[in-house]
Design an enzyme around this catalytic site. Structure first.
Site, mmCIF file in Angstrom:
data_model
loop_
_atom_site.group_PDB
_atom_site.id
_atom_site.type_symbol
_atom_site.label_atom_id
_atom_site.label_comp_id
_atom_site.label_asym_id
_atom_site.label_seq_id
_atom_site.Cartn_x
_atom_site.Cartn_y
_atom_site.Cartn_z
ATOM 1 N N GLU A 24 0.919 -1.168 0.012
ATOM 2 C CA GLU A 24 -0.039 -0.013 -0.005
ATOM 3 C C GLU A 24 0.831 1.328 -0.012
ATOM 4 O O GLU A 24 1.982 1.252 0.293
ATOM 5 C CB GLU A 24 -0.811 -0.090 1.173
ATOM 6 N N LYS A 159 -3.461 -1.965 15.741
ATOM 7 C CA LYS A 159 -2.781 -1.040 16.429
ATOM 8 C C LYS A 159 -3.860 -0.579 17.520
ATOM 9 O O LYS A 159 -5.042 -0.447 17.337
ATOM 10 C CB LYS A 159 -2.502 0.484 15.828
HETATM 11 N N1 PSU Z 1 -2.688 1.767 10.650
HETATM 12 C C1 PSU Z 1 -1.319 1.904 10.784
HETATM 13 N N2 PSU Z 1 -0.860 2.594 9.681
HETATM 14 C C2 PSU Z 1 -1.318 3.003 8.699
HETATM 15 C C3 PSU Z 1 -2.757 2.754 8.493
HETATM 16 C C4 PSU Z 1 -3.341 2.141 9.551
HETATM 17 O O1 PSU Z 1 -0.723 1.576 11.775
HETATM 18 O O2 PSU Z 1 -0.422 3.709 7.862
HETATM 19 C C5 PSU Z 1 -3.356 3.229 7.317
HETATM 20 C C6 PSU Z 1 -3.588 2.245 6.335
HETATM 21 O O3 PSU Z 1 -3.572 2.787 4.837
HETATM 22 C C7 PSU Z 1 -5.224 1.883 6.611
HETATM 23 C C8 PSU Z 1 -5.661 3.238 6.817
HETATM 24 O O4 PSU Z 1 -5.878 1.235 5.573
HETATM 25 O O5 PSU Z 1 -4.458 3.867 7.636
HETATM 26 C C9 PSU Z 1 -6.895 3.379 7.533
HETATM 27 O O6 PSU Z 1 -7.494 4.513 7.586
HETATM 28 P P1 PSU Z 1 -9.081 4.863 7.982
HETATM 29 O O7 PSU Z 1 -9.036 4.495 9.631
HETATM 30 O O8 PSU Z 1 -9.218 6.158 7.863
HETATM 31 O O9 PSU Z 1 -9.782 3.797 7.383
#
Ligand code: PSU
Ligand code: MN
Length: 301
Positions: A24, A159
């Site tokens: 990603e 996380k």
């Molecule tokens: N969790 C992490 N590092 C990240 C992300 C999540 O520890 O970089 C990023 C990933 O790209 C994940 C996104 O898909 O954040 C999720 O964002 P949201 O909660 O807005 O869907």
């Protein structure tokens, strides 16, 4: 009109049934500071190659979903950082229409990988159900994607800026298997332990590849979460992390940060609060996930 642009090296590997690992790009633009983000993205690609697989970093550029990025394209995402649009499922059409630069989240990367025929994807952590979601309804689109798109995601667990228990419940409801790589316990990104169990402990990459084969051969659409604990030497102290996360959540409330800005805000805050420590751990766990993903991809041909 074809919106997919597969880099020749990746297209060739797919055609020749060689292992390919999707990567990603939100982790590059929104997950780490420059230049560590660029160095890490390139290192992750190198690790995948060292395991005999071809890396396919994914992003949206020039009206195309790019499967496989050049070094210059990775550098652009890394330097632009948060100027780049964090692109999840709902953002894809707008970003393509206006030929903007979009960094793909787990959800968007899964969509792109499936379209290209890539089954294995490595990242750091997935999005999930946020703490307080009963009020905010903040549930990452990553979870819905895992429910329907046939790509396996290797991550270091979830996380603890998120509500791990609710995230696991959501994944269960959506029929998404959560597998632990050589562990019974769900890792929590920076730490190997969380107090929550995975659904099944897997012994090795081949067993995981075989499970994916069975799942998809039986028509059970959707993804799989493969939770790979951070290497012992790079795990952070649980209490230090808990404190940093609580402070980050309090700061979010004060700053009134909502929606798609929540995760990047919390990630940056936690980093700040643990100084450089969490970044080192973050880099190492991503490399570790890339290694495992490449191994699994080798059995998925
Ligand atoms: N969790 C992490 N590092 C990240 C992300 C999540 O520890 O970089 C990023 C990933 O790209 C994940 C996104 O898909 O954040 C999720 O964002 P949201 O909660 O807005 O869907
Ligand atoms: Mn959200």
């Amino acid at each position: 009109m074809n919106y997919i642009d597969i880099k020749p090296e990746v297209a060739e590997a797919l055609q020749n049934k060689q292992p390919v690992v999707a990567l990603e790009s939100t982790i590059i633009s929104h997950g780490m500071p420059y230049p560590k983000n660029m160095e890490t993205a390139l290192q992750v690609e190198a690790v995948v190659r060292a395991e005999g697989a071809v890396p396919a970093s994914i992003a949206l550029m020039d009206g195309k979903i790019k499967i496989g990025l050049t070094k210059a394209e990775i550098k652009l995402l890394a330097q632009k950082g948060r100027e780049v649009i964090k692109t999840s499922r709902r953002d894809i059409p707008y970003v393509l229409l206006h030929k903007l630069t979009g960094a793909t989240t787990v959800a968007a990367t899964m969509i792109a990988a499936e379209k290209a025929g890539i089954k294995i994807f490595a990242t750091g952590g997935i999005g999930g159900v946020h703490r307080g979601a009963n009020e905010t309804f903040d549930i990452s689109a990553d979870l819905q994607e895992l429910a329907k798109t046939n790509v396996a995601v290797v991550c270091a667990g979830i996380k603890s800026i998120l509500d791990l228990g609710l995230t696991l419940e959501y994944l269960e409801t959506m029929g998404v298997p959560v597998l632990g790589y050589q562990t019974d316990e769900l890792p929590a990104f920076y730490t190997r332990k969380s107090g929550f169990k995975v659904d099944y402990k897997m012994e090795g990459p081949q067993e995981i590849a075989d499970l994916l084969q069975v799942k998809w051969a039986t028509g059970l659409n959707g993804g799989v979460v493969i939770a790979n604990p951070v290497p012992e030497a790079y795990a952070l102290d649980e209490r230090v992390m808990q404190k940093a996360i609580e402070q980050a959540l309090a700061a979010q409330l004060t700053a009134g940060i909502k929606g798609k800005d929540s995760t990047p805000f919390l990630l940056a805050k936690v980093k700040e609060l643990t100084s450089g420590q969490s970044l080192v751990s973050n880099i190492e766990l991503v490399l570790n996930n890339a290694r495992l993903a490449a191994k699994i991809a080798g059995y998925c041909l």
